[in-house]
Design an enzyme around this catalytic site. Sequence first.
Site, short mmCIF file in Angstrom:
data_model
loop_
_atom_site.label_atom_id
_atom_site.label_comp_id
_atom_site.label_asym_id
_atom_site.label_seq_id
_atom_site.Cartn_x
_atom_site.Cartn_y
_atom_site.Cartn_z
N CYS A 295 3.09 1.53 3.01
CA CYS A 295 4.19 0.57 2.97
C CYS A 295 5.32 1.10 2.07
O CYS A 295 6.49 0.99 2.41
CB CYS A 295 3.70 -0.78 2.45
N CYS B 278 0.84 -1.20 0.00
CA CYS B 278 0.00 0.00 0.00
C CYS B 278 0.87 1.26 0.00
O CYS B 278 2.10 1.18 0.10
CB CYS B 278 -0.91 0.00 1.23
#
Length: 75
Positions: free
Chosen positions: A13, A10
Amino acid sequence: MVIKVLGSGCANCKKLEANVKEAVKELGIEATIEKVQDFKDIASYGVMRTPALVVDEQVKIAGKVPTVEEIKKYL
């Protein structure tokens, strides 16, 4: 030193990974940075919220994106 970024890929991340790379660069240290995206592997660290930062197999932070300065403290 082995640094792992745990997460599904994501935006948070990716931001954590970028911050880790910057922290390593600023400190001038040798480190291997790995991305861990498999949920079984993530769960094996006891992490329920991503992104998470693991340094030498120890979970340092989970569920938020630390700043470059915060990451440097863990390295």
